[in-house]
Structure formats: C-alpha cells, structure tokens
Design an enzyme around this catalytic site. Structure first.
Site, PDB file in Angstrom:
ATOM      1  N   GLU A  11     -95.314  42.101 -13.640  1.00 18.08           N
ATOM      2  CA  GLU A  11     -95.520  42.593 -12.689  1.00 18.08           C
ATOM      3  C   GLU A  11     -96.115  42.381 -11.471  1.00 18.08           C
ATOM      4  O   GLU A  11     -97.231  42.154 -11.278  1.00 18.08           O
ATOM      5  CB  GLU A  11     -96.700  44.027 -12.836  1.00 18.08           C
ATOM      6  N   LYS A  52    -105.705  41.674 -13.898  1.00 24.63           N
ATOM      7  CA  LYS A  52    -105.019  41.985 -12.615  1.00 24.63           C
ATOM      8  C   LYS A  52    -105.981  43.082 -11.898  1.00 24.63           C
ATOM      9  O   LYS A  52    -106.969  43.285 -10.539  1.00 24.63           O
ATOM     10  CB  LYS A  52    -103.255  41.806 -12.501  1.00 24.63           C
ATOM     11  N   ARG A  95    -103.725  36.809 -26.342  1.00 27.88           N
ATOM     12  CA  ARG A  95    -103.408  36.320 -25.140  1.00 27.88           C
ATOM     13  C   ARG A  95    -104.979  35.218 -24.875  1.00 27.88           C
ATOM     14  O   ARG A  95    -105.231  35.493 -25.387  1.00 27.88           O
ATOM     15  CB  ARG A  95    -103.631  37.701 -24.202  1.00 27.88           C
TER      16      ARG A  95
HETATM   17  P1  ATP Z   1    -103.140  42.131 -16.793  1.00 31.54           P
HETATM   18  O1  ATP Z   1    -103.726  43.081 -17.567  1.00 31.54           O
HETATM   19  O2  ATP Z   1    -103.585  41.351 -15.739  1.00 31.54           O
HETATM   20  O3  ATP Z   1    -103.254  43.029 -16.116  1.00 31.54           O
HETATM   21  P2  ATP Z   1    -100.471  41.633 -17.567  1.00 31.54           P
HETATM   22  O4  ATP Z   1    -100.288  41.442 -19.072  1.00 31.54           O
HETATM   23  O5  ATP Z   1    -100.315  43.246 -16.909  1.00 31.54           O
HETATM   24  O6  ATP Z   1    -101.778  41.767 -17.487  1.00 31.54           O
HETATM   25  P3  ATP Z   1     -97.597  41.461 -16.405  1.00 31.54           P
HETATM   26  O7  ATP Z   1     -97.956  40.638 -15.037  1.00 31.54           O
HETATM   27  O8  ATP Z   1     -97.637  42.278 -17.421  1.00 31.54           O
HETATM   28  O9  ATP Z   1     -99.393  41.047 -16.183  1.00 31.54           O
HETATM   29  O10 ATP Z   1     -98.424  39.772 -17.553  1.00 31.54           O
HETATM   30  C1  ATP Z   1     -96.132  39.261 -17.306  1.00 31.54           C
HETATM   31  C2  ATP Z   1     -96.514  38.429 -18.202  1.00 31.54           C
HETATM   32  O11 ATP Z   1     -97.707  38.107 -18.740  1.00 31.54           O
HETATM   33  C3  ATP Z   1     -96.413  39.081 -19.909  1.00 31.54           C
HETATM   34  O12 ATP Z   1     -95.919  38.570 -20.203  1.00 31.54           O
HETATM   35  C4  ATP Z   1     -98.150  38.731 -20.110  1.00 31.54           C
HETATM   36  O13 ATP Z   1     -98.484  39.250 -22.107  1.00 31.54           O
HETATM   37  C5  ATP Z   1     -98.026  37.667 -19.870  1.00 31.54           C
HETATM   38  N1  ATP Z   1    -100.363  37.373 -19.877  1.00 31.54           N
HETATM   39  C6  ATP Z   1    -100.561  38.270 -18.759  1.00 31.54           C
HETATM   40  N2  ATP Z   1    -102.258  37.741 -19.359  1.00 31.54           N
HETATM   41  C7  ATP Z   1    -102.290  37.275 -20.026  1.00 31.54           C
HETATM   42  C8  ATP Z   1    -103.112  36.305 -21.238  1.00 31.54           C
HETATM   43  N3  ATP Z   1    -104.640  36.444 -20.896  1.00 31.54           N
HETATM   44  N4  ATP Z   1    -102.894  35.633 -21.998  1.00 31.54           N
HETATM   45  C9  ATP Z   1    -101.675  35.144 -21.833  1.00 31.54           C
HETATM   46  N5  ATP Z   1    -100.430  35.764 -21.300  1.00 31.54           N
HETATM   47  C10 ATP Z   1    -101.201  36.625 -20.548  1.00 31.54           C
HETATM   48 MG    MG Z   2     -99.312  44.372 -17.391  1.00 33.32          MG
END
Ligand code: ATP
Ligand code: MG
Length: 587
Positions: free
Chosen positions: A68, A313, A303
């Site tokens: 995102e 984020k 994760r």
């Molecule tokens: P955050 O919680 O940091 O905002 P998010 O999952 O909301 O992370 P996205 O931009 O939606 O962020 O994530 C893009 C991809 O990265 C998703 O497929 C998510 O599963 C993966 N991802 C995000 N954080 C991690 C993590 N700590 N370990 C592994 N994969 C991750």
């Molecule tokens: Mg997200």
C-alpha cells in the site's frame, strides 16, 4: 541457519530449510498436478472474458508484491519482496508489483516512487516475457464496482444502514454468534438503488455500507457479513474525485489477485482467518462468469519481526513525523531507503531472506542475523582503508622531519588480485586514542611507555612517553622492521595498530550508529535509544579523499563504512558506519 537456530519461536513448529519450504512444496505440488496448466493470459489483467480463449500463460506461476503506498518499505517488506520475486524467478514465473491503493487518505506519489526505487535496488524487476507487470489496484475500481452490483443482483450483498457502533454490537464475539442486521433482507432493487446513490455521492460518510451476505452465525468472525464498500469523500492520488465509494481490503485484494491471474497469493499470517472470505468471494464471482478459473490461492507465512526495531509503517510514520529521526531515509531507520544510506547491500538482504527462510510460526529474528549477512557481503566487496576515528598524535622522535615514504598496503587481505596501494608514512601520525594509555590494564598490548607495537604495514615503534602539554604520544621506531622487508619480523610484538599520516590525512565527518531502540522488543517511542547516533571528525588516509557517493569500504579494525550520498560533498565528506566488524549487539 533456520528460524529455529536464530530466533525465539513463540510456537513450536518444525522449520523446513529455506531452499525447500512449505510454499515451494505447495507450488511443486500444483505444478505436478497440472492445476494451472490450462491457465490462459490475455496479455493484461482483466475479467474472465479478457483471458478466455487467450494463449496459455507464458508465466508458470504468478506471484505479486502488493504494497500500500502509504509509507516507505521496510526490512519486513524486503522479506516479502525476496520471497515473491525469488519464487517467480526460480519457477519461470512472473511477479507483479501492484500498488494496493484502495485507501485514498494516506496514499501519495512520493511513496509510489520510493517503493519502485526500493524494489529495483533489491535487484528485482517486474518484466516477464516482454511485458511489464506494474499495476495499480485503483485501475480495477470500475470492475470492482461492477462486481459489487453483481453480488447485489445475485443476493450476495446488501446495503446496511446501521451505524458502525450498532454493527459492532450485532457482530457477536468469538464465543457468541452474531445477529442479522434489520437491513439484511432488503430487496435487490432497493440495494441496487441505494448502492448507486452511495456511488453518486448522495449520502454522508458512514451513512451506509455495502456488506457481503455470508453468515452472521459463522464461527469465523470474518465471514459475518464483512463490509466490502464504504463511502469516503476523499480525493484519490490517481483517480481524483471520480469515486466517493472505495472497496475494503477484504473485497479488493482477492479481486486484484484474480484479475491479474495470480496463482499463489502470499501474505502474512494475520490474514489466515480471512482466507475463507477470500475464497467465498472469488467463487461467487467465478460462478457468475466474471472471473476466470483456476482461481488464485492465498498462502500465509510468518511476518518478520526483528529485535531492536519496529516494522510497522504506522510506527515508522510516527518516528518521522515526531522528528525522532531525520526522515524516512535516516540511516537508523529500518526502511530500505535508510538501510541503503547506511551502507547495507541488496545482496546482504537477499542472503538474509534466504537464511531466515519462511515458516508458519511467528518469531523474532535477532538483529545480529541481519548484520552478519551484511558483514558477509561487505567483506567480499569492500576494499580496506585506514581511518582514525578518535585521533591522538603520535610523534616518532628518531624519524627525520622532512622524510616521507610509502607503505605498500593490500586493498583486500584475501584478494591479492585487488592489488596494493601506496599509503604515505611520515614522522607525525594520527593513531586511535584508545590505542595508547599511560597506565595499561592487565592484558593491554597496545602503546604504553616502554611497550612496542607494529604500525600496520610500517614499522615497529616503542613508546617513550606522553607529552601532556601538546597531548602527543612519543615513540622511537626501529628502521630495520619495515613490513615486507627481510628481518621485519625479527622483533615480536603483540599489538598491531593502524595510523594515518598527519601531513597527508583528510578530515571527514563520520557517523556512528547504534540501535534505534534500546530494548529488543520495542513498544513505543519511550524505548528509543537517545544515543543512537554519534558524530566524530575522523582522519582518513588520502585514498579515501576520492571516494564517491555510496562507495563502501572497510575501515580496518572499525567496520564497514559508506559515503553518505546526500550529505557528502567533495570538500566535506560524510561517512556512515554500516556495521562493526564484530557483533556488539548480542543480547
Ligand atoms: P505495515 O504493517 O508495516 O504497514 P503492511 O502489511 O500494512 O505493513 P503493505 O504495504 O500492505 O504493508 O505490505 C505489502 C506486503 O508486504 C504485504 O504482502 C505484507 O504481507 C508484506 N509485509 C509487510 N510487513 C511484513 C513483515 N514484517 N514481514 C513479512 N512481510 C511483510
Ligand atoms: Mg497494510
């Protein structure tokens, strides 16, 4: 090393080696059974009719990385990037970079640009079989809207007019079934009319939502009629003011995957409970002929949690907004932009992803595992240089004042093919303050009055004293001990210290970084380490004067350093320490 060797697992689970993890096993099984063999690809994402009758998909599998664009990517994303792009590469597939931009409030072009740069920097691309696979979920808004009307028409969705609070009250709990909303049985005509009015901006935010009609009594709360469309009167960074209804993640994500003909949709464990909803929705749209089969399947993995940093984020945005760091690319930030500026390497990240593997159990990985990966790669690629970070002057009393000579210094001790360079040596040298003491503790082998050490690649010197008034250390050298000459080894010494000639040295700012949070599992900003950055003025050997932005070096005995690409100028160089030579972080 697997998760089990490097982390503290919360749950016990067998750890498959990363080379053949459970995701690869699932892909192998799907390929062996021919599950995707008949899959066609119409050349671009689209509904069933765009792929029907098209040629067989040239990509054996399709994965995607779906960030995102609401922040910069962090080290957790690197795990997901290496996994998704790595699998596509290994299986002759394609990995799509898809911006999941369905949430207009927090998304910006700046983030889109930084994400593209970070994925490229890690060494991945989204081209396959001559086409580029960079997509935006917002390009599917028309389809998503149309699909929502289809769900209404087939009795699978309804407009609910309860307040968020009322809806929550009827949702039930883990142990208690939910209750139907009084609006659940609205007629198709009424639902369609209301939904169109929602789209046309006739209602206020929160007045109505569109919900999937699944099962309010399901033990899985995600299936209790999840909201799929909501009213949001916000401009979108790509679609502007075209829409005032936006799809929810639960609804949008499976559709994005299906339009792009993703085969394996990998996501983190917190989405496991949403998988039944993912499958339900795709089935409803496939049976209605809107989406092509075979449908994508969601597979969850743990994760990444890394000690001493936060990988969310939301929390990273806060660090930037509250100015605890200088920005998203502050070298202390666990963002990829920060890591890059810190001197970390893409190869180091890929090694890290390989080493930690993927598993089904949440765990914490020690930050030192990441640092070891960076060290391993930097050791291979970084030329050696001498730099004195905390300088004190050493005067060689019996070395002529006007004399200068050059010492032969290897650029890499294990790579003779990298050659040697000439480092100037003279009567006055900078040495590290900690390499001299007037009163040596037990086991101290460096300079103290009466003791001898080798000046690396130069001579053996004997300390004769310390001059309080000028703050200089005095010594005498033995002209017969020059490194590389016969007899150089005749005098045995235990200490071997680095130096830089005062007359020839360049001065530079060096930034030394420590962990950003002082506790291994940081909560909020009260856990920040107030001493995470130390700035010193160092003296460098002359060869470093020509170093270019992002060039990386090992400063002997100190660690790996990189020329800061933003703050460094030819006249005022700035170096960042990426990592020390040995682990100083172990808990
Ligand atoms: P955050 O919680 O940091 O905002 P998010 O999952 O909301 O992370 P996205 O931009 O939606 O962020 O994530 C893009 C991809 O990265 C998703 O497929 C998510 O599963 C993966 N991802 C995000 N954080 C991690 C993590 N700590 N370990 C592994 N994969 C991750
Ligand atoms: Mg997200």
């Amino acid at each position: 090393m697997s998760d089990a060797a490097s982390a503290t697992p919360k749950k016990h689970a067998p750890q498959p080696p990363s080379a053949s993890n459970f995701i690869r096993a699932a892909i192998d099984a799907d390929l062996a059974s021919g599950k995707y063999a008949s899959r066609t690809w119409g050349g671009q994402p689209g509904p069933a009719k765009a792929h029907e009758g098209a040629a067989t998909d040239p990509a054996r599998i399709r994965t995607r990385f779906p960030p995102e664009p609401n922040g910069y990517l962090h080290i957790g994303h690197a795990k997901s990037i290496c996994l998704n792009f790595g699998l596509a590469r290994d299986y002759g597939g394609a990995c799509h970079l898809r911006f999941d931009d369905t949430n207009p409030e927090k998304e910006e072009q700046e983030y889109v640009d930084s994400i593209i740069a970070a994925v490229k920097w890690l060494g991945y691309g989204w081209e396959h079989a001559g086409s580029s696979h960079l997509y935006y979920a917002s390009d599917y808004f028309d389809f998503m809207y149309h699909a929502a009307e289809h769900l209404i028409e087939t009795g699978h969705a309804y407009v609910d007019s309860l307040s968020a609070e009322q809806m929550r009250a009827l949702r039930g709990t883990l142990t208690e079934a939910g209750k139907d909303s009084p609006y659940r049985d609205r007629s198709v005509e009424e639902n369609l009319k209301l939904f169109r009015q929602m789209r046309d901006g006739r209602f206020r935010e929160g007045e109505h939502v569109l919900r999937a009609k699944i099962d309010m009594a399901s033990p899985n709360i995600n299936l209790r009629d999840p909201a799929i469309y909501r009213i949001r009167k916000v401009s979108h960074h790509r679609t502007g003011d075209k829409w005032c209804v936006y799809p929810m993640y639960t609804y949008a994500h499976p559709i994005e995957d299906a339009l792009e003909r993703i085969t394996h949709s990998l996501c983190t464990l917190e989405f496991e409970d949403q998988r039944p909803c993912y499958d339900w929705l795709l089935e409803r749209l496939a049976e209605g002929g809107l989406l092509a089969r075979p449908l994508p399947q969601q597979i969850e993995f743990a994760r990444l949690n890394l000690t001493y940093v936060v990988l969310s984020k939301r929390k990273l945005v806060q660090l930037v907004a509250e100015r605890h760091v200088d920005g998203w690319d502050d070298p202390r930030m666990p963002t990829l932009a920060g890591a890059r500026r810190r001197g970390y390497t893409p190869e180091g990240f890929r090694l890290f992803a390989e080493r930690i593997g993927v598993s089904k159990a949440d765990s914490w990985i020690e930050y030192s595992v990441l640092e070891d990966c960076m060290r391993e790669h930097l050791n291979e690629v970084a030329p050696r240089r001498m730099a004195v970070l905390d300088p004190v002057k050493l005067v060689i009393e019996n070395y002529p004042e006007d004399r200068e000579e050059s010492c032969d210094v290897p650029n890499h001790p294990q790579k003779p093919e990298w050659g040697k360079r000439q480092v100037p040596f003279s009567r006055e040298l900078w040495i590290e303050r900690e390499d001299f003491t007037e009163t040596p503790p037990k086991g101290y082998f460096r300079l103290f009055p009466g003791n001898k050490v080798r000046l690396r690649y130069g001579y053996i010197v004997e300390c004769t004293g310390y001059d309080q008034a000028t703050g200089t250390v005095r010594c005498r050298y033995d002209p017969d001990t020059r490194s590389g000459t016969p007899g150089a080894e005749k005098v045995k010494v235990k200490g071997n210290i680095h130096w830089v000639s005062v007359k020839h040295a360049c001065a530079a700012e060096v930034r030394l970084y420590d962990r950003l949070f002082k506790v291994p599992h940081p909560g909020g900003n009260e856990d920040l380490n107030p001493d995470s950055r130390k700035i010193v003025t160092a003296r460098l050997e002359p060869a470093l004067g020509q170093a270019r932005a992002e060039e990386r070096f090992q400063f002997e005995r100190h660690g790996y350093f990189v020329v800061d690409p933003l703050d460094s100028t030819p006249l005022a160089q700035v170096f960042n320490r990426a990592v020390t030579l040995r682990d100083s972080w172990k808990t």
